[in-house]
Design a protein around this motif. Structure first.
Motif: not given
Length: 235
Positions: A175-204
């Motif tokens: 999503k637009l403005g989203s944050i995705t985190m990956i742990d990546y070691n020696h060619g092996f990746g693991m998706l650890s976190h995906m989030t999007t700030p609550p823009y709809d709530e914070l921009i009333p």
């Protein structure tokens, strides 16, 4: 190594549903508000993780976010052209309907084999995927890296790091403005976190889109489409 992958916020190109790869596009009023929230999120994240490096696409909708984070954290921004969005070539800046009207044959070929078909004056998804892979090989093990770029860039990084087929990228909703985190070691990746700030709530009370600018963009695009379509018919 930990990679924090960030997609830029809303632009006029997004709300117009335009294929803006290398094409510049300004933030909408809502996008400007989203940017402020996202930058605060990333500054707070830096306090927890301490980014060793910050990379950014040179396209301003992504670069401005990284620049704002760097200005507060005191960290240098490294611009890398491989982090730009997919190059849509002759389709750049156009909507799907405009592409079909002007470049019916090329569009059909792309839809039939979007992974390997090289868009005229642009690139293929496979070429784009390989650019992302090349970028990853140059990162340093053990570092925490912030990368501010585009939806396509993040898709390319994910399929490479998670060792997935290219067409699996559609399983990830970046999503637009989203944050995705990956742990990546020696060619092996693991998706650890995906989030999007609550823009709809914070921009009333989102500022309405500037209808005048939006209408002008559409009118110009329609005029261009009609002119090119008429020119093709005369040939």
């Amino acid at each position: 190594m930990k990679l924090v992958l960030v997609r830029h916020v809303e632009t006029f190109g997004n709300v117009e549903h335009r294929l803006n790869g290398h094409t510049e596009s300004d933030y909408t009023p809502r996008g400007e508000a989203m940017k402020e929230i996202l930058v605060e999120e990333l500054i707070a994240l830096d306090k927890k993780l301490s980014f060793d490096k910050i990379f950014a696409s040179p396209t301003t909708r992504a670069y401005k976010i990284a620049q704002a984070v760097g200005a507060v954290t005191g960290k240098e921004i490294q611009v890398d052209h491989r982090l730009r969005e997919f190059n849509f070539g002759i389709f750049e800046g156009k909507t799907r309907d405009e592409c079909i009207e002007i470049f019916q044959s090329e569009w059909d070929q792309w839809m039939a084999n979007y992974i390997n078909y090289r868009v005229p004056q642009g690139q293929s998804q496979r070429e784009y995927h390989d650019l992302c892979a090349e970028f990853l090989t140059e990162l340093t093990e053990g570092e925490t890296v912030l990368m501010v770029a585009h939806g396509g860039t993040i898709h390319g990084m994910l399929t490479n790091m998670l060792n997935l087929p290219l067409d699996c990228k559609w399983h990830f909703d970046i999503k637009l403005g989203s944050i995705t985190m990956i742990d990546y070691n020696h060619g092996f990746g693991m998706l650890s976190h995906m989030t999007t700030p609550p823009y709809d709530e914070l921009i009333p009370h989102p500022t309405p889109l500037t209808d005048a600018k939006k209408s002008a963009m559409r009118a110009a695009a329609r005029a261009e489409a009609k002119t090119k379509a008429a020119h093709k018919k005369k040939k």
